[in-house]
Scaffold this motif. Sequence first.
Motif, PDB file in Angstrom:
ATOM      1  N   GLU A  85       0.805  -1.223   0.000  1.00  0.00           N
ATOM      2  CA  GLU A  85       0.000   0.000   0.000  1.00  0.00           C
ATOM      3  C   GLU A  85       0.837   1.272   0.000  1.00  0.00           C
ATOM      4  O   GLU A  85       0.426   2.285  -0.519  1.00  0.00           O
ATOM      5  N   HIS A  86       1.994   1.228   0.571  1.00  0.00           N
ATOM      6  CA  HIS A  86       2.771   2.451   0.746  1.00  0.00           C
ATOM      7  C   HIS A  86       3.836   2.636  -0.321  1.00  0.00           C
ATOM      8  O   HIS A  86       4.739   3.429  -0.160  1.00  0.00           O
ATOM      9  N   GLY A  87       3.750   1.888  -1.406  1.00  0.00           N
ATOM     10  CA  GLY A  87       4.748   2.020  -2.465  1.00  0.00           C
ATOM     11  C   GLY A  87       6.131   1.651  -1.970  1.00  0.00           C
ATOM     12  O   GLY A  87       7.100   2.323  -2.253  1.00  0.00           O
ATOM     13  N   GLU A  88       6.223   0.567  -1.203  1.00  0.00           N
ATOM     14  CA  GLU A  88       7.464   0.238  -0.538  1.00  0.00           C
ATOM     15  C   GLU A  88       8.589  -0.117  -1.489  1.00  0.00           C
ATOM     16  O   GLU A  88       9.744   0.009  -1.149  1.00  0.00           O
ATOM     17  N   HIS A  89       8.293  -0.575  -2.707  1.00  0.00           N
ATOM     18  CA  HIS A  89       9.344  -0.900  -3.663  1.00  0.00           C
ATOM     19  C   HIS A  89       9.437   0.153  -4.769  1.00  0.00           C
ATOM     20  O   HIS A  89      10.089  -0.068  -5.766  1.00  0.00           O
ATOM     21  N   ALA A  90       8.798   1.263  -4.573  1.00  0.00           N
ATOM     22  CA  ALA A  90       8.793   2.296  -5.608  1.00  0.00           C
ATOM     23  C   ALA A  90      10.188   2.882  -5.825  1.00  0.00           C
ATOM     24  O   ALA A  90      10.508   3.326  -6.908  1.00  0.00           O
ATOM     25  N   GLY A  91      11.048   2.878  -4.805  1.00  0.00           N
ATOM     26  CA  GLY A  91      12.369   3.464  -4.929  1.00  0.00           C
ATOM     27  C   GLY A  91      13.365   2.582  -5.659  1.00  0.00           C
ATOM     28  O   GLY A  91      14.456   3.005  -5.953  1.00  0.00           O
ATOM     29  N   LEU A  92      13.011   1.338  -5.963  1.00  0.00           N
ATOM     30  CA  LEU A  92      13.947   0.413  -6.593  1.00  0.00           C
ATOM     31  C   LEU A  92      13.697   0.377  -8.097  1.00  0.00           C
ATOM     32  O   LEU A  92      13.215  -0.592  -8.640  1.00  0.00           O
ATOM     33  N   SER A  93      14.053   1.443  -8.762  1.00  0.00           N
ATOM     34  CA  SER A  93      13.910   1.535 -10.210  1.00  0.00           C
ATOM     35  C   SER A  93      15.194   1.047 -10.867  1.00  0.00           C
ATOM     36  O   SER A  93      16.190   0.760 -10.196  1.00  0.00           O
ATOM     37  N   LYS A  94      15.168   0.957 -12.178  1.00  0.00           N
ATOM     38  CA  LYS A  94      16.388   0.551 -12.896  1.00  0.00           C
ATOM     39  C   LYS A  94      17.513   1.539 -12.640  1.00  0.00           C
ATOM     40  O   LYS A  94      18.665   1.158 -12.493  1.00  0.00           O
ATOM     41  N   GLY A  95      17.171   2.808 -12.577  1.00  0.00           N
ATOM     42  CA  GLY A  95      18.198   3.819 -12.302  1.00  0.00           C
ATOM     43  C   GLY A  95      18.837   3.635 -10.937  1.00  0.00           C
ATOM     44  O   GLY A  95      20.052   3.773 -10.781  1.00  0.00           O
ATOM     45  N   LYS A  96      18.016   3.316  -9.934  1.00  0.00           N
ATOM     46  CA  LYS A  96      18.534   3.103  -8.582  1.00  0.00           C
ATOM     47  C   LYS A  96      19.407   1.849  -8.531  1.00  0.00           C
ATOM     48  O   LYS A  96      20.438   1.826  -7.863  1.00  0.00           O
ATOM     49  N   ILE A  97      18.995   0.805  -9.251  1.00  0.00           N
ATOM     50  CA  ILE A  97      19.794  -0.423  -9.301  1.00  0.00           C
ATOM     51  C   ILE A  97      21.163  -0.127  -9.908  1.00  0.00           C
ATOM     52  O   ILE A  97      22.190  -0.566  -9.394  1.00  0.00           O
TER      53      ILE A  97
END
Length: 117
Positions: free
Chosen positions: A12-24
């Motif tokens: 619900e809280h977008g917990e994996h939203a920060g793990l984008s391809k750019g972040k990887i």
Amino acid sequence: MSDHSHTNEGHEHGEHAGLSKGKIWQVFGILLLITVIEFIIALVLIPKGVMTQHIGNYIYIILTLLKAFYIVAYFMHLKYEKLGLQLCLTVSFIFIGYFIVLMLIEGGWLNLHMFSH
């Protein structure tokens, strides 16, 4: 028939939203940089006498712990877990490391004193 619609149930809280391809790629770059620094220390600074092996070992330990943090935080998704789980795992690993150090110290002390007589 069941409906296989994709929902965000449990996220619900977008917990994996920060793990984008750019972040990887950013984390990969940081890990690569740390590894390059380790190689420079091992292959250039220590052999040329710029740094002692003793200091190099401490820097290796710090850099390895930093790499472990990035791997666990981003690739094992601990960064996106609740604070309670983060603290539980962190404290557990600190105690495990502490006990390993104590055993190594105690084992070295026992070997030194038992076989020197």
